[in-house]
Design an enzyme around this catalytic site. Structure first.
Site, mmCIF file in Angstrom:
data_model
loop_
_atom_site.group_PDB
_atom_site.id
_atom_site.type_symbol
_atom_site.label_atom_id
_atom_site.label_comp_id
_atom_site.label_asym_id
_atom_site.label_seq_id
_atom_site.Cartn_x
_atom_site.Cartn_y
_atom_site.Cartn_z
ATOM 1 C CB CYS A 101 36.907 -37.335 62.230
ATOM 2 S SG CYS A 101 38.054 -38.342 63.177
ATOM 3 N NE ARG B 61 44.799 -41.199 67.160
ATOM 4 C CZ ARG B 61 43.984 -40.235 67.586
ATOM 5 N NH1 ARG B 61 43.939 -39.925 68.857
ATOM 6 N NH2 ARG B 61 43.213 -39.567 66.742
ATOM 7 C CG HIS C 28 39.491 -38.514 58.896
ATOM 8 N ND1 HIS C 28 39.921 -38.063 60.112
ATOM 9 C CD2 HIS C 28 40.315 -39.519 58.567
ATOM 10 C CE1 HIS C 28 40.956 -38.754 60.485
ATOM 11 N NE2 HIS C 28 41.213 -39.639 59.575
#
Ligand code: GLN
Length: 249
Positions: free
Chosen positions: A97, A131, A203
């Site tokens: 990430c 996002r 992640h």
């Protein structure tokens, strides 16, 4: 195999450790222990030197934009040569990430551009829009190590505002089956570079959900070609199946 030791160095473990990065390291430690492979873990924070010959795996975890801003300069200047030398002699790197974004040339945050370590051909741009969040599954095709390789599914979770654009010289880690990946539209996720440099947006507990991938990484880092000793992965396989179900794959 008893005389083998996996020497791991976590870069900026105090800042680049969002979500389950510590758990990923614990998983590596435990699977090494079960197989009689030694394991050492050191950390390199601000101003610390990295021995380019002293580690088998460098780990660079996730971070918020502000954490990345705090570490970028030190990584891109002070640690740059050692990271490049480590990768050039076949050392493994797992960057997740925010750490993945810093493997590349730069991370553009509006007016500001923070430097990456410049190891791989990519750059990241912070997007004003949504996002990219959710369960994700990708198909990878890995070179063999430890009796593992070929086409497999990696399942995990992503949460990033940055869009990562691979350059022409870069090979993605995988093909997006479900989720967003590098940009939300490229169909690609992560990067696979050289012998064992991996960057990915997956992640959270990436390695606990994909223990075969953890094993591949260990084998690749240690140059083990023969199959690793089998472990009872009943729980781990269930975790993988559950992550795939969550992604709908
Ligand atoms: N700060 C980066 C982004 O949002 C990475 C975030 C993270 O590591 N979760 O794009």
């Amino acid at each position: 195999m008893a005389d083998r030791t996996l020497r791991v160095c976590a870069l900026f473990p105090d800042l680049m450790n969002i979500y389950a990065d510590r758990g990923n390291l614990l998983l590596l430690q435990q699977r090494c222990a079960w197989r009689g492979i030694g394991f050492t873990l050191t950390g390199a924070g601000h101003g610390d030197e990295i021995d380019p010959d002293g580690h088998d795996l460098l780990y660079l975890g996730g971070g918020q934009d502000r954490d990345q801003q705090l570490v970028a300069e030190d990584l891109a200047t002070h640690k740059r040569d050692a990271v490049h030398a480590h990768a050039a002699r076949g050392g493994a790197i797992l960057a997740v990430c925010g750490g993945y974004q810093l493997l590349g040339r730069s991370y553009e945050l509006g007016e500001e551009e923070i430097p990456g370590v410049g190891l791989v051909d990519l750059h990241t741009v912070r997007h004003d829009g949504e996002r990219l969040i959710g369960n994700v599954a990708i198909e990878v095709d890995l070179p063999p190590a430890g009796g593992i390789g070929g086409r497999r599914v990696l399942a995990g979770f992503e949460n990033h505002g940055g869009r990562t654009h691979l350059g022409p010289a870069a090979t993605p880690l995988g093909r997006v089956l479900k989720g967003h990946g590098n940009t939300g539209t490229s169909g690609h996720e992560g990067i696979l570079h050289g012998h064992a440099v991996v960057g990915t947006y997956l992640h959270g507990p990436l390695l606990p959900k994909n223990v075969w991938f953890a094993d591949w990484l260990v084998a690749r880092a240690l140059g083990i070609e023969e199959p690793l000793a089998a472990l009872d992965d009943t729980l781990e396989d269930a975790a993988h199946a559950s992550a795939r179900r969550a992604a709908g794959v």
